[in-house]
Write a protein that holds these residues in place. Structure first.
Motif, short mmCIF file in Angstrom:
data_model
loop_
_atom_site.label_atom_id
_atom_site.label_comp_id
_atom_site.label_asym_id
_atom_site.label_seq_id
_atom_site.Cartn_x
_atom_site.Cartn_y
_atom_site.Cartn_z
N UNK A 122 28.95 41.55 35.88
CA UNK A 122 29.05 42.55 35.82
C UNK A 122 30.88 42.65 35.51
N UNK A 123 30.66 41.87 34.75
CA UNK A 123 32.13 40.77 34.16
C UNK A 123 32.63 40.80 32.41
N UNK A 172 40.58 50.60 35.50
CA UNK A 172 39.81 49.66 35.10
C UNK A 172 40.37 48.74 35.62
N UNK A 173 39.87 47.25 36.35
CA UNK A 173 40.20 46.37 36.80
C UNK A 173 40.57 45.50 35.94
N UNK A 174 41.35 44.79 35.43
CA UNK A 174 41.51 43.62 34.71
C UNK A 174 42.51 43.00 35.74
N UNK A 175 42.19 41.49 36.04
CA UNK A 175 42.20 40.24 37.16
C UNK A 175 42.73 39.83 35.86
N UNK A 176 43.75 38.80 36.19
CA UNK A 176 44.20 38.07 35.52
C UNK A 176 44.03 36.63 36.60
N UNK A 177 43.95 35.27 36.45
CA UNK A 177 44.31 34.27 37.51
C UNK A 177 44.42 32.91 36.94
N UNK A 201 37.60 41.39 33.39
CA UNK A 201 37.24 43.03 33.84
C UNK A 201 36.62 43.14 34.31
N UNK A 202 36.60 44.04 34.74
CA UNK A 202 35.09 45.21 35.13
C UNK A 202 34.39 45.65 33.96
N UNK A 203 33.16 45.57 33.41
CA UNK A 203 32.91 45.53 32.35
C UNK A 203 31.93 47.16 31.76
N UNK A 204 32.65 47.49 31.45
CA UNK A 204 32.27 49.75 31.58
C UNK A 204 31.00 49.94 31.95
#
Length: 138
Positions: free
Chosen positions: A4-5, A80-85, A95-98
Motif C-alpha cells: 500500500x506504499x 497524503x502521507x509521505x514518510x522520510x526515515x 508514500x501512501x499509494x493513492x
C-alpha cells in the motif's frame, strides 16, 4: 492487498532527503500541510529513542476537492502521507499509494490515478537524482 506504499531508499543523508522531498512535492503540485516528527513525539510521550522519521502531510487542493466531490468519506485519508526515515547512512521515503483508495471507493479512480502519477513522478525524480549515489527504487 499486499502493498500500500510507494517506496524508495536513497544514499543521501536524512536531512538532505527531507528537504529534497519537500522540493519535489512542490514541483509535483503538492503543499505540505502538516509535519509530525515521530522521533521527537515518541521521545516526549514515551521516553524512547528512535531513528529520525518525519510524516509530511501533502495536499494538492485540486485533487482533494475532486476526491471530496466523488466521495466525501475520503477526508479520512487526507492529506497524503509521505514518510522520510533515516536508514543507515541514507534515508527511506514511503508514500501512501493513492491507488489503494479505489479499493474503498471506486468513485475515486480518476483522482487516485492523477495523484499516483504525480507522487510516482516525485519518487522517480528523487531516485533518478540519486542514481550516482546508490539509490534504489522499490
Amino acid at each position: 492487498m499486499t502493498d500500500f506504499t510507494l517506496s524508495a531508499t536513497v544514499a543521501a543523508p536524512y536531512d538532505d532527503t527531507v528537504e529534497r522531498v519537500r522540493g519535489l512535492l512542490a514541483d509535483a503540485g503538492f503543499g505540505v500541510l502538516t509535519e509530525i516528527d515521530m522521533a521527537a513525539t515518541l521521545q516526549a510521550k514515551l521516553g524512547v529513542e528512535t531513528e529520525p522519521r518525519i510524516i509530511l502531510g501533502a495536499c494538492r487542493p485540486q485533487l482533494a476537492h475532486q476526491a471530496l466531490l466523488a466521495d466525501p468519506r475520503v477526508a479520512t485519508m487526507l492529506p497524503c502521507n509521505v514518510v522520510v526515515a533515516a536508514s543507515g547512512d541514507g534515508a527511506t521515503v514511503e508514500v501512501f499509494d493513492p491507488a489503494v483508495m479505489t479499493e474503498f471507493s471506486p468513485a475515486l479512480a480518476n483522482v487516485a490515478r492523477e495523484a499516483r502519477e504525480r507522487l510516482s513522478g516525485m519518487m522517480n525524480a528523487l531516485t533518478g537524482e540519486m542514481e550516482g549515489s546508490d539509490a534504489a527504487r522499490t
